[in-house]
Design an enzyme around this catalytic site. Structure first.
Site, PDB file in Angstrom:
ATOM      1  CB  CYS A 120      -3.228   0.912  -2.400  1.00  0.00           C
ATOM      2  SG  CYS A 120      -3.192   2.681  -2.773  1.00  0.00           S
ATOM      3  CG  ASN A 121      -9.766   1.290  -2.902  1.00  0.00           C
ATOM      4  OD1 ASN A 121     -10.606   0.656  -3.529  1.00  0.00           O
ATOM      5  ND2 ASN A 121      -9.601   1.142  -1.584  1.00  0.00           N
ATOM      6  CB  THR A 122      -4.802   5.512  -4.978  1.00  0.00           C
ATOM      7  OG1 THR A 122      -5.751   6.219  -4.172  1.00  0.00           O
ATOM      8  CG2 THR A 122      -4.145   6.475  -5.943  1.00  0.00           C
ATOM      9  CD  GLU A 148       0.610   6.396   6.101  1.00  0.00           C
ATOM     10  OE1 GLU A 148       1.817   6.339   6.413  1.00  0.00           O
ATOM     11  OE2 GLU A 148      -0.022   5.417   5.651  1.00  0.00           O
ATOM     12  CB  CYS A 205      -9.115   5.170   1.096  1.00  0.00           C
ATOM     13  SG  CYS A 205      -7.380   5.323   1.608  1.00  0.00           S
ATOM     14  CB  THR A 206      -6.891   0.077   2.598  1.00  0.00           C
ATOM     15  OG1 THR A 206      -5.720   0.802   2.177  1.00  0.00           O
ATOM     16  CG2 THR A 206      -7.353  -0.818   1.459  1.00  0.00           C
ATOM     17  CG  ASP A 262      -1.891   1.151   1.285  1.00  0.00           C
ATOM     18  OD1 ASP A 262      -2.218   1.709   0.220  1.00  0.00           O
ATOM     19  OD2 ASP A 262      -2.325   1.531   2.392  1.00  0.00           O
ATOM     20  CB  SER A 263       0.170   4.796  -0.589  1.00  0.00           C
ATOM     21  OG  SER A 263      -0.944   4.942   0.279  1.00  0.00           O
ATOM     22  CE1 TYR A 294       2.626   5.620  -3.521  1.00  0.00           C
ATOM     23  CE2 TYR A 294       1.174   3.781  -4.022  1.00  0.00           C
ATOM     24  CZ  TYR A 294       2.439   4.263  -3.759  1.00  0.00           C
ATOM     25  OH  TYR A 294       3.508   3.396  -3.754  1.00  0.00           O
ATOM     26  N   GLY A 295      -2.800   9.567  -3.193  1.00  0.00           N
ATOM     27  CA  GLY A 295      -4.037  10.147  -3.709  1.00  0.00           C
ATOM     28  C   GLY A 295      -3.883  11.390  -4.560  1.00  0.00           C
TER      29      GLY A 295
END
Length: 277
Positions: free
Chosen positions: A78-80, A156, A188-189, A15-16, A47-48
């Site tokens: 990660c959806n993005t 984060e 978004c996770t 993931d990001s 990442y968004g």
């Protein structure tokens, strides 16, 4: 004695940042003996708001590292990254790629008011994938797409329930409620770790849907069913970051629910020997 490496499947998850831990936890609940490497690209998060070319390049580099490390399945948690990079990953890599997508289809099936709210990053909201999901499943339903710039950063930092986090969530969620939303999609996770706060704001009548359990089930279909009851040990796990391992250790442990060690990606090229409970 059974050889551990031969006895259990190995998966790579990335993931990001730390959001994909929500997906990894769902996988481990379903399959406790799976070995995994989790990579958080926290040095480049979020990442968004990143350019698509940058996200695609990072996703490909990280996925290649996971394949080189022996991952038999890769989960893009990660959806993005899914929206931008999954097509290239599937065309270039020799292992199954499990991807995320916002749970718009089940949300549309469950709404009673005909209004669905989607909370996601800017890049996910603007993606062709979300547009496709809305066209395919959103007929006759008002799908409200709410970008959430900056929300990933709260997670984060481990700032899950502060007054500042709650106030920002209210700014995002209440306008959706005012328009009649009765089903919210967490696209978004990272947002899964804010579900309790979101639920408090949205109210008990609102359904909240996210994709981690579905992704876990799909992962199991690829790695096969194992007799976990007879397994003599839990799976092994490696947590890596492109950010500061010392900072990551605190937030990883908070979100994982137990103390974990986090290494620097550039210093690691093997599966860890630590076993997780």
């Amino acid at each position: 004695m059974t050889n551990h490496s031969a006895a259990v499947p190995k998966i790579g998850v990335f993931d990001s940042g730390v959001g994909g831990l929500s997906v990894l936890k769902a996988i481990r609940r379903e399959h406790p003996i799976v070995d995994f490497i989790y990579i958080a690209d926290s040095g480049n998060a979020p990442y968004g708001s990143r350019p698509a070319a940058f996200i695609e390049s990072r996703a490909h580099q990280i996925a290649e590292r996971l394949v080189d490390a022996g991952a038999q399945v890769i989960v893009v948690a990660c959806n993005t990254a899914t929206a931008v990079a999954v097509a290239r990953l599937r065309s270039h890599l020799p292992v199954p790629i499990i991807a995320m997508e916002p749970a718009i289809k089940p949300a549309v099936a469950q709404t009673k008011t005909g209004v669905v709210g989607v909370l996601a990053t800017e890049r996910t909201i603007e993606s062709a994938n979300v547009a496709r999901l809305c066209r395919k499943f959103g007929q006759g339903v008002n799908v409200l797409l709410q970008p959430c710039p900056g929300l990933v950063e709260f997670v984060e930092r481990g700032e899950l329930s502060s007054a500042r986090t709650r106030e920002y969530l209210r700014m995002l969620v209440i306008p959706l409620m005012d328009k009649g939303t009765d089903t919210l999609v967490l696209g978004c996770t990272h947002y899964v770790f804010l579900e309790s706060e979101i639920r408090d704001i949205a109210g008990p009548a609102v359904q909240i849907i996210e994709s981690s359990a579905a992704v876990a089930r799909q992962t199991l279909r690829h790695i096969g069913s194992k007799d976990i009851a007879s397994a003599p040990y839990p799976g092994r796990g490696t947590f890596l970051t492109t950010g500061s391992p010392d900072s990551a250790r605190v937030i990883f442990s908070q979100l994982w629910g137990a103390q974990v060690e986090v290494g620097a990606l550039e210093n690691s090229n093997v599966w860890a020997e630590n076993r997780l409970n």
